[in-house]
Design a protein around this motif. Structure first.
Motif, PDB file in Angstrom:
ATOM      1  N   THR A 188     -12.105   1.021 -32.178  1.00  0.00           N
ATOM      2  CA  THR A 188     -12.454   1.284 -30.677  1.00  0.00           C
ATOM      3  C   THR A 188     -12.052   2.707 -30.318  1.00  0.00           C
ATOM      4  OG1 THR A 188     -11.725  -0.985 -30.004  1.00  0.00           O
ATOM      5  CG2 THR A 188     -11.834   0.686 -28.257  1.00  0.00           C
ATOM      6  N   GLU A 189     -11.033   3.118 -30.883  1.00  0.00           N
ATOM      7  CA  GLU A 189     -10.609   4.612 -30.803  1.00  0.00           C
ATOM      8  C   GLU A 189     -11.374   5.656 -31.240  1.00  0.00           C
ATOM      9  OE1 GLU A 189      -6.622   4.600 -32.200  1.00  0.00           O
ATOM     10  OE2 GLU A 189      -5.633   3.791 -30.455  1.00  0.00           O
ATOM     11  N   ALA A 190     -12.471   5.139 -32.123  1.00  0.00           N
ATOM     12  CA  ALA A 190     -13.424   6.126 -32.900  1.00  0.00           C
ATOM     13  C   ALA A 190     -14.766   5.829 -32.019  1.00  0.00           C
ATOM     14  CB  ALA A 190     -13.553   5.658 -34.234  1.00  0.00           C
ATOM     15  N   GLY A 191     -14.670   5.155 -30.943  1.00  0.00           N
ATOM     16  CA  GLY A 191     -15.933   5.019 -30.293  1.00  0.00           C
ATOM     17  C   GLY A 191     -17.010   4.026 -30.762  1.00  0.00           C
ATOM     18  N   LEU A 192     -16.462   2.918 -31.615  1.00  0.00           N
ATOM     19  CA  LEU A 192     -17.194   2.007 -31.983  1.00  0.00           C
ATOM     20  C   LEU A 192     -16.801   0.410 -31.228  1.00  0.00           C
ATOM     21  CD1 LEU A 192     -17.092   2.893 -35.754  1.00  0.00           C
ATOM     22  CD2 LEU A 192     -19.041   2.975 -34.305  1.00  0.00           C
ATOM     23  N   GLN A 193     -17.796  -0.201 -30.882  1.00  0.00           N
ATOM     24  CA  GLN A 193     -17.472  -1.478 -30.094  1.00  0.00           C
ATOM     25  C   GLN A 193     -17.520  -2.378 -30.887  1.00  0.00           C
ATOM     26  OE1 GLN A 193     -20.921  -1.339 -27.459  1.00  0.00           O
ATOM     27  NE2 GLN A 193     -20.005  -0.123 -26.181  1.00  0.00           N
ATOM     28  N   VAL A 194     -16.222  -3.225 -31.142  1.00  0.00           N
ATOM     29  CA  VAL A 194     -16.175  -4.434 -32.051  1.00  0.00           C
ATOM     30  C   VAL A 194     -16.839  -5.809 -31.323  1.00  0.00           C
ATOM     31  CG1 VAL A 194     -14.517  -5.797 -33.094  1.00  0.00           C
ATOM     32  CG2 VAL A 194     -13.993  -3.549 -33.064  1.00  0.00           C
ATOM     33  N   ILE A 195     -17.798  -6.215 -31.952  1.00  0.00           N
ATOM     34  CA  ILE A 195     -18.621  -7.159 -31.179  1.00  0.00           C
ATOM     35  C   ILE A 195     -18.503  -8.721 -32.030  1.00  0.00           C
ATOM     36  CG2 ILE A 195     -20.380  -5.602 -30.128  1.00  0.00           C
ATOM     37  CD1 ILE A 195     -22.331  -6.367 -32.556  1.00  0.00           C
ATOM     38  N   VAL A 196     -18.175  -8.556 -33.254  1.00  0.00           N
ATOM     39  CA  VAL A 196     -17.878  -9.990 -34.126  1.00  0.00           C
ATOM     40  C   VAL A 196     -16.525  -9.807 -34.620  1.00  0.00           C
ATOM     41  CG1 VAL A 196     -18.541 -11.289 -35.695  1.00  0.00           C
ATOM     42  CG2 VAL A 196     -20.320 -10.060 -34.302  1.00  0.00           C
ATOM     43  N   ARG A 197     -15.497 -10.733 -34.673  1.00  0.00           N
ATOM     44  CA  ARG A 197     -14.586 -10.741 -35.367  1.00  0.00           C
ATOM     45  C   ARG A 197     -14.656 -12.278 -36.130  1.00  0.00           C
ATOM     46  NH1 ARG A 197      -9.332  -8.492 -32.305  1.00  0.00           N
ATOM     47  NH2 ARG A 197     -10.404  -7.172 -30.885  1.00  0.00           N
ATOM     48  N   VAL A 198     -14.540 -12.216 -37.540  1.00  0.00           N
ATOM     49  CA  VAL A 198     -14.419 -13.647 -38.284  1.00  0.00           C
ATOM     50  C   VAL A 198     -13.321 -13.460 -39.109  1.00  0.00           C
ATOM     51  CG1 VAL A 198     -15.617 -15.046 -39.965  1.00  0.00           C
ATOM     52  CG2 VAL A 198     -17.167 -13.912 -38.137  1.00  0.00           C
ATOM     53  N   LEU A 199     -12.385 -14.321 -39.204  1.00  0.00           N
ATOM     54  CA  LEU A 199     -11.188 -14.624 -39.787  1.00  0.00           C
ATOM     55  C   LEU A 199     -11.195 -15.728 -40.628  1.00  0.00           C
ATOM     56  CD1 LEU A 199      -8.464 -13.841 -37.151  1.00  0.00           C
ATOM     57  CD2 LEU A 199     -10.003 -12.178 -38.556  1.00  0.00           C
ATOM     58  N   ARG A 200     -10.881 -15.822 -41.863  1.00  0.00           N
ATOM     59  CA  ARG A 200     -10.726 -16.895 -42.630  1.00  0.00           C
ATOM     60  C   ARG A 200      -9.329 -16.995 -43.557  1.00  0.00           C
ATOM     61  NH1 ARG A 200     -10.941 -16.458 -47.993  1.00  0.00           N
ATOM     62  NH2 ARG A 200     -12.366 -15.143 -48.909  1.00  0.00           N
ATOM     63  N   GLU A 201      -8.750 -18.054 -43.942  1.00  0.00           N
ATOM     64  CA  GLU A 201      -7.600 -18.473 -44.448  1.00  0.00           C
ATOM     65  C   GLU A 201      -7.975 -18.153 -46.054  1.00  0.00           C
ATOM     66  OE1 GLU A 201      -4.802 -18.643 -43.071  1.00  0.00           O
ATOM     67  OE2 GLU A 201      -5.899 -18.445 -41.160  1.00  0.00           O
ATOM     68  N   THR A 202      -6.839 -18.193 -46.986  1.00  0.00           N
ATOM     69  CA  THR A 202      -7.138 -18.044 -48.354  1.00  0.00           C
ATOM     70  C   THR A 202      -7.764 -19.222 -48.698  1.00  0.00           C
ATOM     71  OG1 THR A 202      -4.885 -18.881 -48.698  1.00  0.00           O
ATOM     72  CG2 THR A 202      -5.106 -16.595 -48.523  1.00  0.00           C
ATOM     73  N   LEU A 203      -8.525 -18.836 -49.940  1.00  0.00           N
ATOM     74  CA  LEU A 203      -9.362 -19.903 -50.750  1.00  0.00           C
ATOM     75  C   LEU A 203      -8.707 -19.726 -52.163  1.00  0.00           C
ATOM     76  CD1 LEU A 203     -12.975 -19.154 -49.333  1.00  0.00           C
ATOM     77  CD2 LEU A 203     -11.301 -20.910 -48.690  1.00  0.00           C
ATOM     78  N   ASN A 204      -8.421 -21.187 -52.716  1.00  0.00           N
ATOM     79  CA  ASN A 204      -8.196 -21.286 -54.165  1.00  0.00           C
ATOM     80  C   ASN A 204      -6.833 -20.160 -54.374  1.00  0.00           C
ATOM     81  OD1 ASN A 204     -10.723 -22.882 -54.497  1.00  0.00           O
ATOM     82  ND2 ASN A 204     -11.745 -21.120 -54.866  1.00  0.00           N
ATOM     83  N   GLU A 205      -7.169 -19.203 -55.510  1.00  0.00           N
ATOM     84  CA  GLU A 205      -5.838 -18.603 -55.968  1.00  0.00           C
ATOM     85  C   GLU A 205      -5.693 -17.134 -55.008  1.00  0.00           C
ATOM     86  OE1 GLU A 205      -6.415 -17.934 -60.002  1.00  0.00           O
ATOM     87  OE2 GLU A 205      -6.030 -19.994 -60.375  1.00  0.00           O
ATOM     88  N   GLU A 206      -6.512 -16.946 -53.892  1.00  0.00           N
ATOM     89  CA  GLU A 206      -6.330 -15.782 -53.175  1.00  0.00           C
ATOM     90  C   GLU A 206      -5.143 -15.855 -52.523  1.00  0.00           C
ATOM     91  OE1 GLU A 206     -10.945 -15.335 -51.434  1.00  0.00           O
ATOM     92  OE2 GLU A 206      -9.255 -16.093 -50.267  1.00  0.00           O
ATOM     93  N   LYS A 207      -4.245 -14.394 -52.387  1.00  0.00           N
ATOM     94  CA  LYS A 207      -3.045 -14.385 -52.056  1.00  0.00           C
ATOM     95  C   LYS A 207      -2.905 -13.791 -50.408  1.00  0.00           C
ATOM     96  CE  LYS A 207      -0.743 -12.743 -56.117  1.00  0.00           C
ATOM     97  NZ  LYS A 207      -0.217 -11.854 -57.013  1.00  0.00           N
ATOM     98  N   TYR A 208      -4.381 -13.395 -50.024  1.00  0.00           N
ATOM     99  CA  TYR A 208      -4.352 -12.773 -48.626  1.00  0.00           C
ATOM    100  C   TYR A 208      -5.800 -13.325 -47.866  1.00  0.00           C
ATOM    101  CZ  TYR A 208      -1.048  -9.458 -50.807  1.00  0.00           C
ATOM    102  OH  TYR A 208      -0.055  -8.763 -51.356  1.00  0.00           O
ATOM    103  N   ALA A 209      -5.477 -13.488 -46.582  1.00  0.00           N
ATOM    104  CA  ALA A 209      -6.460 -13.957 -45.623  1.00  0.00           C
ATOM    105  C   ALA A 209      -7.432 -12.744 -45.538  1.00  0.00           C
ATOM    106  CB  ALA A 209      -6.022 -14.439 -44.568  1.00  0.00           C
ATOM    107  N   ARG A 210      -8.713 -12.997 -45.072  1.00  0.00           N
ATOM    108  CA  ARG A 210      -9.780 -12.162 -45.121  1.00  0.00           C
ATOM    109  C   ARG A 210     -10.523 -12.053 -43.511  1.00  0.00           C
ATOM    110  NH1 ARG A 210      -8.215 -12.293 -49.851  1.00  0.00           N
ATOM    111  NH2 ARG A 210      -9.808 -12.102 -51.622  1.00  0.00           N
ATOM    112  N   ALA A 211     -10.724 -10.803 -43.392  1.00  0.00           N
ATOM    113  CA  ALA A 211     -11.334 -10.753 -41.888  1.00  0.00           C
ATOM    114  C   ALA A 211     -12.530  -9.850 -42.104  1.00  0.00           C
ATOM    115  CB  ALA A 211     -10.298  -9.800 -41.015  1.00  0.00           C
ATOM    116  N   PHE A 212     -13.441 -10.033 -41.188  1.00  0.00           N
ATOM    117  CA  PHE A 212     -14.796  -9.348 -41.103  1.00  0.00           C
ATOM    118  C   PHE A 212     -14.993  -8.899 -39.740  1.00  0.00           C
ATOM    119  CE2 PHE A 212     -15.219 -11.943 -44.889  1.00  0.00           C
ATOM    120  CZ  PHE A 212     -15.704 -10.911 -45.855  1.00  0.00           C
ATOM    121  N   LEU A 213     -15.103  -7.575 -39.345  1.00  0.00           N
ATOM    122  CA  LEU A 213     -15.310  -7.083 -38.258  1.00  0.00           C
ATOM    123  C   LEU A 213     -16.919  -6.474 -38.073  1.00  0.00           C
ATOM    124  CD1 LEU A 213     -12.197  -5.401 -37.187  1.00  0.00           C
ATOM    125  CD2 LEU A 213     -12.444  -8.022 -36.877  1.00  0.00           C
TER     126      LEU A 213
END
Length: 226
Positions: A188-213
């Motif tokens: 947002t500070e760079a002048g880009l409008q965030v229009i979608v946020r998708v979050l998911r929890e860890t799968l299988n052996e993943e250690k960290y959750a994932r986000a897609f903006l």
């Protein structure tokens, strides 16, 4: 590499040059990407196609398998990666596509020329004080109305990890785990409008959750800001 190259880029480049072959062997299969993540990438490609034609940059393209998928989905895409060895391997695996060495903090591209940007699991190596510059570059090179897809691992409270070994190789590589809200604020500070946020929890052996903006450059903007 000139004297002005930031230290974190030098370190990231050296680390991925060192592990490029082993990394590519393990992480170069589109089918190996979790289905929920592939859905985000496929959907972004459709969004870009609806906006019209034009070049798309896959920033942090690594082995090139996502770049190849975006091309198969009809995008005029090319890959950019900080590691010369990664670029070499991507070119070898996908000779019909274009890959070149570069950094998201200093894209060698004219202003307002890209119809889209993907940056999947690449901002995690950019320190906090350099991330605004990277997103400012995204804003600069995107056409008005164009979109960027940012994918990254995160921890609820943020965090930092320094690795000295991976794939049995000695490296020095930093990972920055930012919350989705923190990344959205930088966009947002760079002048880009965030229009979608998708979050998911860890799968299988993943250690960290994932986000897609998905962030959009406002359609009324121009280079002069009018």
């Amino acid at each position: 590499m000139n004297a002005e190259t930031p230290d974190f880029i030098r370190a990231t480049r050296t680390a991925y040059d060192t592990i490029a072959d082993a990394y590519t062997e393990q992480f170069s299969d589109w089918a190996g990407i979790p289905l929920l993540d592939r859905v985000q990438i496929n959907g972004f490609a459709e969004l870009v196609r609806e906006q019209g034609t034009g070049p798309v940059a896959d920033v942090g393209s690594g082995p090139g398998h996502v770049t190849a998928r975006l091309s198969a989905l009809g995008l005029q895409v090319f890959g950019v990666d900080v590691s010369p060895r990664m670029v070499e391997l991507a070119r070898r695996a996908h000779p019909s596509l274009r890959f070149h060495v570069g950094s998201m903090t200093s894209l060698d591209l004219p202003a307002e020329t890209l119809n889209g940007i993907t940056a999947l699991y690449s901002i995690i190596h950019v320190p906090d004080d350099h991330l605004p510059r990277a997103f400012a570059e995204f804003h600069r090179v995107l056409k008005p109305g164009a979109h960027a897809l940012i994918g990254f691992q995160y921890e609820p409270g943020g965090g930092h990890l320094h690795l000295t070994e991976r794939f049995g190789q000695e490296i020095s590589l930093d990972y920055h785990w930012r919350t989705p809200d923190e990344v959205a604020e930088h966009l947002t500070e760079a002048g880009l409008q965030v229009i979608v946020r998708v979050l998911r929890e860890t799968l299988n052996e993943e250690k960290y959750a994932r986000a897609f903006l998905v962030a959009r450059k406002p359609a009324q903007e121009s280079v002069a800001g009018t």
